[in-house]
Design a protein around this motif. Sequence first.
Motif, PDB file in Angstrom:
ATOM      1  N   LEU A 272       0.817  -1.212   0.000  1.00 44.83           N
ATOM      2  CA  LEU A 272       0.000   0.000   0.000  1.00 44.83           C
ATOM      3  C   LEU A 272       0.852   1.265   0.000  1.00 44.83           C
ATOM      4  CD1 LEU A 272      -2.854  -0.962   2.493  1.00 44.83           C
ATOM      5  CD2 LEU A 272      -3.026  -0.644   0.035  1.00 44.83           C
ATOM      6  N   ARG A 276      -1.320   4.030   3.120  1.00 45.15           N
ATOM      7  CA  ARG A 276      -1.643   3.689   4.508  1.00 45.15           C
ATOM      8  C   ARG A 276      -1.942   4.936   5.334  1.00 45.15           C
ATOM      9  NH1 ARG A 276       0.339  -1.338   6.284  1.00 45.15           N
ATOM     10  NH2 ARG A 276       0.663  -0.411   8.346  1.00 45.15           N
ATOM     11  N   ASN A 277      -1.312   6.054   4.969  1.00 45.18           N
ATOM     12  CA  ASN A 277      -1.477   7.289   5.755  1.00 45.18           C
ATOM     13  C   ASN A 277      -2.903   7.811   5.717  1.00 45.18           C
ATOM     14  OD1 ASN A 277       1.284   7.181   6.265  1.00 45.18           O
ATOM     15  ND2 ASN A 277       1.797   8.465   4.493  1.00 45.18           N
ATOM     16  N   TYR A 279      -5.495   6.154   6.199  1.00 44.23           N
ATOM     17  CA  TYR A 279      -6.336   5.398   7.125  1.00 44.23           C
ATOM     18  C   TYR A 279      -5.746   5.319   8.535  1.00 44.23           C
ATOM     19  CZ  TYR A 279      -7.659   4.014   2.431  1.00 44.23           C
ATOM     20  OH  TYR A 279      -8.008   4.044   1.111  1.00 44.23           O
ATOM     21  N   GLN A 280      -4.451   5.539   8.634  1.00 44.09           N
ATOM     22  CA  GLN A 280      -3.798   5.403   9.931  1.00 44.09           C
ATOM     23  C   GLN A 280      -4.295   6.464  10.911  1.00 44.09           C
ATOM     24  OE1 GLN A 280       0.457   5.403   9.646  1.00 44.09           O
ATOM     25  NE2 GLN A 280       0.779   4.878  11.788  1.00 44.09           N
ATOM     26  N   GLN A 300      -7.370  -5.654   5.508  1.00 41.13           N
ATOM     27  CA  GLN A 300      -6.266  -4.805   5.065  1.00 41.13           C
ATOM     28  C   GLN A 300      -6.286  -3.437   5.753  1.00 41.13           C
ATOM     29  OE1 GLN A 300      -5.169  -4.729   0.952  1.00 41.13           O
ATOM     30  NE2 GLN A 300      -5.940  -6.798   0.543  1.00 41.13           N
ATOM     31  N   ASP A 303      -4.520  -3.401   9.114  1.00 42.48           N
ATOM     32  CA  ASP A 303      -3.058  -3.357   8.980  1.00 42.48           C
ATOM     33  C   ASP A 303      -2.556  -1.920   8.854  1.00 42.48           C
ATOM     34  OD1 ASP A 303      -2.658  -6.056   9.176  1.00 42.48           O
ATOM     35  OD2 ASP A 303      -2.737  -6.415   7.015  1.00 42.48           O
ATOM     36  N   CYS A 304      -3.463  -0.994   8.476  1.00 43.02           N
ATOM     37  CA  CYS A 304      -3.099   0.429   8.381  1.00 43.02           C
ATOM     38  C   CYS A 304      -3.219   1.136   9.718  1.00 43.02           C
ATOM     39  CB  CYS A 304      -3.988   1.121   7.346  1.00 43.02           C
ATOM     40  SG  CYS A 304      -3.834   0.454   5.671  1.00 43.02           S
ATOM     41  N   ARG A 305      -3.665   0.418  10.749  1.00 42.76           N
ATOM     42  CA  ARG A 305      -3.789   0.931  12.123  1.00 42.76           C
ATOM     43  C   ARG A 305      -4.724   2.140  12.244  1.00 42.76           C
ATOM     44  NH1 ARG A 305      -0.868  -3.157  12.208  1.00 42.76           N
ATOM     45  NH2 ARG A 305       0.607  -3.654  13.882  1.00 42.76           N
ATOM     46  N   LYS A 495      -6.731  -3.842  -2.548  1.00 38.74           N
ATOM     47  CA  LYS A 495      -5.594  -2.918  -2.660  1.00 38.74           C
ATOM     48  C   LYS A 495      -5.934  -1.770  -3.605  1.00 38.74           C
ATOM     49  CE  LYS A 495      -1.806  -6.083  -1.586  1.00 38.74           C
ATOM     50  NZ  LYS A 495      -0.658  -6.842  -2.114  1.00 38.74           N
ATOM     51  N   GLN A 499      -5.834   2.086  -2.370  1.00 38.58           N
ATOM     52  CA  GLN A 499      -4.901   3.002  -3.017  1.00 38.58           C
ATOM     53  C   GLN A 499      -5.638   4.074  -3.812  1.00 38.58           C
ATOM     54  OE1 GLN A 499      -2.685   0.004  -5.134  1.00 38.58           O
ATOM     55  NE2 GLN A 499      -1.006   0.012  -3.638  1.00 38.58           N
TER      56      GLN A 499
END
Length: 629
Positions: A272, A276-277, A279-280, A300, A303-305, A495, A499
């Motif tokens: 990703l 990821r940013n 969703y983090q 998924q 996993d992006c926290r 993905k 993205q």
Amino acid sequence: MLNWIKSLNKAQKRNIMLAIDALLVPFAMLFAFAALDMGGGIWENFRSIMLLLPYMIMAAIGISIWIGIADIQVSAYEAASVGLTAVHAIFLIIASMVVSDIAGLQLPMGLHMIFGVAFFCFAVASRAILLQIVLGVYRYASDRTRVLIYGAGTTGSQMVSALRGHETIQPVAFVDDNKGLHGLRVQRLPVFPTVNIAKVVDENQIDRVLLAVPSLSRPKQAQIARRLEKMGLEVQTLPSFSQLIGEEALVDKLTPVSARSFLGREEVDHVLGEARNSYQGKVVLISGAGGSIGSELCRQVIDCRPSKLILFELSELALYEIDMELRSVIEHEAMEIELIPVLGSVTDSRQVRKLLATHEVKVVLHAAAYKHVPLVEANPLTGLVNNVFGTQTLAEQAAKAGVERFMLISSDKAVRPTNVMGASKRLAELVIQDMAYRLEDNSGTIFSMVRFGNVLGSSGSVVPLFQEQLRRGGPLTVTDKGVERYFMTVQEAVKLVLQACAISKGAEVFVLDMGEPVPIFQLARQVIESAGYDVRDADNPEGDIEIEITGLRPGEKMSEELTISSDLLGTVYPKIFMTHENGLSQIEIATALRSLREAFVASDEEMAREVVRRWVEGFQSFAPKVEVS
């Protein structure tokens, strides 16, 4: 009687067998003295017998215990056990000779031999008689399942031997395709042709059929089993001995092949990255969280926290399963993510409004939809309401709640659709486009959509359907030899969604470079051959599985398209493209939705189809009554 037999423990059963062996000794001695006329009169012979008898009884019991013959169950008394009985008799002959010499009886060698042979015959016969008595007690004192063995080969013969002493199962007969066995008896059971199986079942009151034909492929066994089950019979399949001990590697055939192996191209596998940013540390809501795509989105996204993940799902079971799965992952990985399962519908504006405002949602990934083409074709109003008005409700409330990003999961069937499901997805796209253009100058929610082909392995998709048909013995059904589709894995699809959502600026339609479309007929052959079977057709009439052509279903295309226009623009991700497509004006989309709502209120399916026909490019009308398969 039956209860008494069942109440006997192992020691008691052994004592009974020892007592029988002890009783056989005097009978064998009497037979030997009677068979060999030695003179001396009856009294002299009786005196000799009485001198020998106590010692021979003790010898018989001691030898029986020593060689373990008393511990053999009568139901397991076969060739090896008969051999032990012969050994027992030989030792008794030796004991008889020794005792008679010590007692000074001077008995002839022939008498000892006759005694041993008589004991051997009596012992074998007593056990055979005892077995029949026990079986008779079970047969008449309890209900027994009458079993027909399909296959008179080695496996079937061994099965009959194993079932001879079974308490509740009675083998009755064999059926077999081998003409050389017809009319013969195997294991004392008659062998009938398979074409007469209905008559055999009726005349012999068969309750169950055991398929003892492990040499046949699993699909052919499944076909036989299905035919027998239609006759109201219980059917069970027996493995071969080599399968039981693991010499035949059948694990691959028993385990479904991964759907991604049918992709027909290299799987797009990239991280990703900076996406990821988006969703983090944020609050993310996923609608349809329990579905095939929604659940993978959940996996998924965690996993992006994100700080909080809201699972919005209509199905209680699906919500429960994904909630339990994610909680296990979060606990195992020690993630600081708040998981909130919400049972509800995207068409419920009050619930959606409260949910978005209460949790201050920043990202919405909208995967909730009815997507099964024949089902939606048969239930057009329900499909349109959920897919169109559900999207409208969620999008409008997201804009009011200040959601940063809203991504609609769409389908290639939305491009010039020929079915209600595709039309509903196209209308949902038009709703999102309208929202994006209206909010473009207000720096509000970024609305976009992602469109992709068939997802391998998702619920209702073709590969799981083929694998289920394969498990049942076929045939695999294909609507037309010329039908072809684009395919991607659920991991690729998700993905793409994550993205594309991260790089969206508003109103784009994102698509994935999915290579060339895959012919469904070719895919069916791959599924059959990947399981180790042969396709049955004109060139191979002895094959395992047939592919049946059923004809195109209402609303089904020969091939799908990914874009309405052919203009594709590249993005920062090499395999992801985007396009801007013309939609409806604000007045047109409002008119379309109002007319569609009127059709729903009037419960008028044809009226709804007319609305779709007017506003969705390429939509064609089909008969409302559809056979769902």
